[in-house]
Scaffold this motif. Structure first.
Motif, PDB file in Angstrom:
ATOM      1  N   ASP A 146       0.954  -1.088   0.030  1.00  0.00           N
ATOM      2  CA  ASP A 146      -0.028  -0.060  -0.010  1.00  0.00           C
ATOM      3  C   ASP A 146       1.040   1.367  -0.054  1.00  0.00           C
ATOM      4  N   ILE A 147       0.507   2.370  -0.703  1.00  0.00           N
ATOM      5  CA  ILE A 147       1.160   3.474  -0.757  1.00  0.00           C
ATOM      6  C   ILE A 147       1.255   4.072   0.557  1.00  0.00           C
ATOM      7  N   GLY A 192       4.579   0.684  -0.751  1.00  0.00           N
ATOM      8  CA  GLY A 192       5.023   0.881  -2.329  1.00  0.00           C
ATOM      9  C   GLY A 192       3.677   1.384  -3.023  1.00  0.00           C
ATOM     10  N   ALA A 224      -6.833   8.443  -3.993  1.00  0.00           N
ATOM     11  CA  ALA A 224      -6.023   7.872  -4.863  1.00  0.00           C
ATOM     12  C   ALA A 224      -4.627   8.720  -5.003  1.00  0.00           C
ATOM     13  N   LYS A 225      -3.444   8.144  -4.810  1.00  0.00           N
ATOM     14  CA  LYS A 225      -2.255   8.950  -5.020  1.00  0.00           C
ATOM     15  C   LYS A 225      -1.209   8.048  -5.507  1.00  0.00           C
TER      16      LYS A 225
HETATM   17  C1  LIG Z   1     -10.188   1.130  -0.848  1.00  0.00           C
HETATM   18  S1  LIG Z   1      -8.577   1.056   0.033  1.00  0.00           S
HETATM   19  C2  LIG Z   1      -8.234  -0.565   0.188  1.00  0.00           C
HETATM   20  C3  LIG Z   1      -8.857  -1.135   1.273  1.00  0.00           C
HETATM   21  C4  LIG Z   1      -8.469  -2.305   1.658  1.00  0.00           C
HETATM   22  N1  LIG Z   1      -9.087  -3.458   0.916  1.00  0.00           N
HETATM   23  C5  LIG Z   1      -8.738  -2.872   3.143  1.00  0.00           C
HETATM   24  O1  LIG Z   1      -9.366  -4.105   3.437  1.00  0.00           O
HETATM   25  O2  LIG Z   1      -8.328  -1.741   4.265  1.00  0.00           O
HETATM   26  C6  LIG Z   1      -7.477   1.697  -1.044  1.00  0.00           C
HETATM   27  C7  LIG Z   1      -5.943   1.570  -0.550  1.00  0.00           C
HETATM   28  O3  LIG Z   1      -5.103   2.082  -1.586  1.00  0.00           O
HETATM   29  C8  LIG Z   1      -4.081   2.953  -1.168  1.00  0.00           C
HETATM   30  N2  LIG Z   1      -3.617   3.527  -2.354  1.00  0.00           N
HETATM   31  C9  LIG Z   1      -3.644   4.661  -2.989  1.00  0.00           C
HETATM   32  N3  LIG Z   1      -2.931   5.013  -3.731  1.00  0.00           N
HETATM   33  C10 LIG Z   1      -2.077   3.961  -4.039  1.00  0.00           C
HETATM   34  C11 LIG Z   1      -1.200   3.564  -4.946  1.00  0.00           C
HETATM   35  N4  LIG Z   1      -0.881   4.452  -5.922  1.00  0.00           N
HETATM   36  N5  LIG Z   1      -0.333   2.566  -4.753  1.00  0.00           N
HETATM   37  C12 LIG Z   1      -0.668   1.827  -3.851  1.00  0.00           C
HETATM   38  N6  LIG Z   1      -1.859   1.930  -2.961  1.00  0.00           N
HETATM   39  C13 LIG Z   1      -2.522   3.000  -3.240  1.00  0.00           C
HETATM   40  C14 LIG Z   1      -4.738   3.733  -0.312  1.00  0.00           C
HETATM   41  O4  LIG Z   1      -3.722   4.037   0.953  1.00  0.00           O
HETATM   42  C15 LIG Z   1      -5.686   2.705   0.508  1.00  0.00           C
HETATM   43  O5  LIG Z   1      -5.313   2.145   1.579  1.00  0.00           O
END
Ligand SMILES: C[S@@+](CC[C@H](N)C(=O)[O-])C[C@H]1O[C@@H](n2cnc3c(N)ncnc32)[C@H](O)[C@@H]1O
Length: 464
Positions: free
Chosen positions: A262-263, A295, A323-324
């Motif tokens: 996760d980022i 990551g 989203a980042k």
């Molecule tokens: C909807 S949440 C996922 C939730 C997860 N399924 C849970 O059980 O908590 C989306 C996740 O994507 C991460 N995220 C956002 N942009 C990202 C990126 N570029 N690369 C990886 N993770 C990212 C956010 O930090 C967030 O934790």
């Protein structure tokens, strides 16, 4: 081949057939869907009794506004009891499977049919087998008195074994559908052949989970995500948006090794003694947890030739989780010169920039095409604006084939569970990655956050 009756849950109807088809593949079960109208009721169901072959997917009545089914019963031809039990043993949406003895519109016609069978299928259980009767009802309830009187009407079966409520060798079940506007049989009678894993919904209930966050995913749908990913022993499943790890637990529950990233590392690390790792310990699944790392999926540190069996994810919609991605430097790379840390520090914190969900989905399928094994699955939740959605919104890639697209409707928006399969490299090696470009049409999930809040204002009551 004998005919069996599947008893399905009444909710999330759009996910039922994809789950059953996936399970048949996992368990190597051969089946053929049957329409009740094709079964000749005048004959013994044990004999070749299907009038016309009907192997296409059943379209059983579904209320699409909330994806509930109005008829939770499906007929299917299977080899034997063992195949039936194997098929649904890890199912989440199936409640049970029965060898079908008969079905009808009314009790009288059901008894008339069963009592005249030339070689009743319960003969093998007539003499010494302990047994009990159970009821499954849909759209109605039966009091204990009613149930007893209905059981007494089955006296012509001539069962001589002991009645055992706790450990019967055989369970005869009457399944009744009293929902309105339903055509076809109202009641089915059969012998129970196997149960499912529906109790896992309770096991993974968020209310009982040691560590959760605002993005933690509902237990039932996390289980179906793992199911569609074909998570099983010997497989490696990866969630690149792991958050609090909801999909990792359910994939490990079905026996897969799991890893995530996760980022935002804080989501995965949790606080104090509560983290993804502590949840794995709570579920006694620590042995199948590989690890997680911080990551950005667009700058993923995994080697290009690092392959996984499945990728599962719930990308951020921008509503709860944003989203980042790591911002590019002026030279075009995600460079440490963008660091906010001073030159004496060894830590490097790259700058982040906003990321459109439509761009993220595009990047994600390219990532999946590179990192999935042949026939591996990408299982992806995609938000859509219900009114604007069209099939062209589904991202496409020449190396991935869309095999299932199920919807969970809400008010003005929906969530779709997309399942893609990686085509074998022998067929796709000639496709240069440059030929793959984004669709020209702006998908309905573009600017999802803005549309989500606009729609919420439109549907909200003026008195709130
Ligand atoms: C909807 S949440 C996922 C939730 C997860 N399924 C849970 O059980 O908590 C989306 C996740 O994507 C991460 N995220 C956002 N942009 C990202 C990126 N570029 N690369 C990886 N993770 C990212 C956010 O930090 C967030 O934790």
């Amino acid at each position: 081949m004998p005919i069996y009756l599947l008893h399905l849950a009444s909710t999330h109807a759009d996910f039922h057939i994809p789950e059953l088809e996936t399970l048949a593949k996992i368990e190597c079960v051969h089946y053929r869907w049957i329409k009740p109208s094709c079964v000749r009721q005048s004959l013994d169901l044990q004999e070749p009794s299907v009038a016309h072959s009907q192997s296409e997917k059943p379209v059983y009545p579904i209320n699409h506004t909330n994806a509930t089914t109005l008829n939770p019963f499906l007929l299917v031809e299977l080899e034997d009891d063992l195949s039936a039990a194997r098929w649904i043993r890890r199912s989440i949406f199936c409640k049970g499977i029965y060898e079908l003895y008969g079905f009808s519109e009314t009790f009288d016609s059901l008894h008339d049919y069963l009592s005249k069978l030339p070689s009743p299928p319960w003969l093998a259980y007539q003499k010494k087998t302990s047994y009990k009767f159970t009821f499954e009802t849909f759209g109605t309830r039966r009091t204990m008195e009613e149930q007893l009187s209905i059981i007494n009407d089955f006296g012509y079966m001539g069962l001589e074994g002991l009645v055992s409520m706790k450990h019967p060798e055989c369970i005869f079940t009457l399944l009744e559908n009293r929902s309105k506007d339903i055509e076809g049989p109202k009641m089915y009678f059969g012998r129970w052949c196997g149960g499912s894993s529906r109790d896992a919904i309770d096991k993974f209930d968020l209310k009982r989970r040691n560590y959760i966050g605002i993005t933690s995913f509902d237990a039932e749908l996390s289980l179906i995500t793992a199911q569609m990913a074909m998570a099983m022993p010997g497989k490696l499943v990866y969630d690149p948006f792991a958050g609090t790890g909801s999909f990792l637990y359910t994939c490990s529950y079905f026996g897969a090794f799991t890893m995530g990233s996760d980022i935002d590392g804080r989501q995965m690390r949790g606080k104090g003694r509560k983290s993804i790792r502590s949840n794995f310990t709570q579920y006694q699944l620590a042995n199948s947890f590989v690890d997680v790392f911080t990551g950005d999926v667009t700058n993923c540190p995994l080697r290009q030739n690092f392959l996984v069996d499945a990728i599962v994810c719930d990308p951020p919609y921008g509503v709860r989780a944003g989203a980042k991605k790591i911002a590019k430097s002026s030279s075009g790379s995600s460079s440490p010169s963008q660091s906010t840390s001073d030159s004496t520090s060894t830590s490097h914190y790259p700058k982040l920039e906003q990321y459109q969900i439509s761009d993220m989905v595009f990047d994600l399928i390219c990532f999946a095409a590179m990192h999935l094994v042949d026939y591996g699955r990408l299982v992806l939740w995609l938000p859509t604006i219900t009114e604007e959605y069209s099939i062209e919104d589904i991202p496409r890639h020449p190396c991935l084939s869309l095999i299932f697209n199920s919807v969970q409707p809400f008010t003005h928006w929906s969530r779709r569970l997309l399942t893609f399969e990686r085509l074998p490299r022998s067929e796709t090696n000639h496709v240069p990655s440059e030929v793959f470009e984004k669709s020209l049409k702006t998908p309905s999930h573009h600017d999802f956050r803005k549309k989500y809040f606009m729609g919420a204002r439109r549907t909200a009551s003026p008195f709130i």
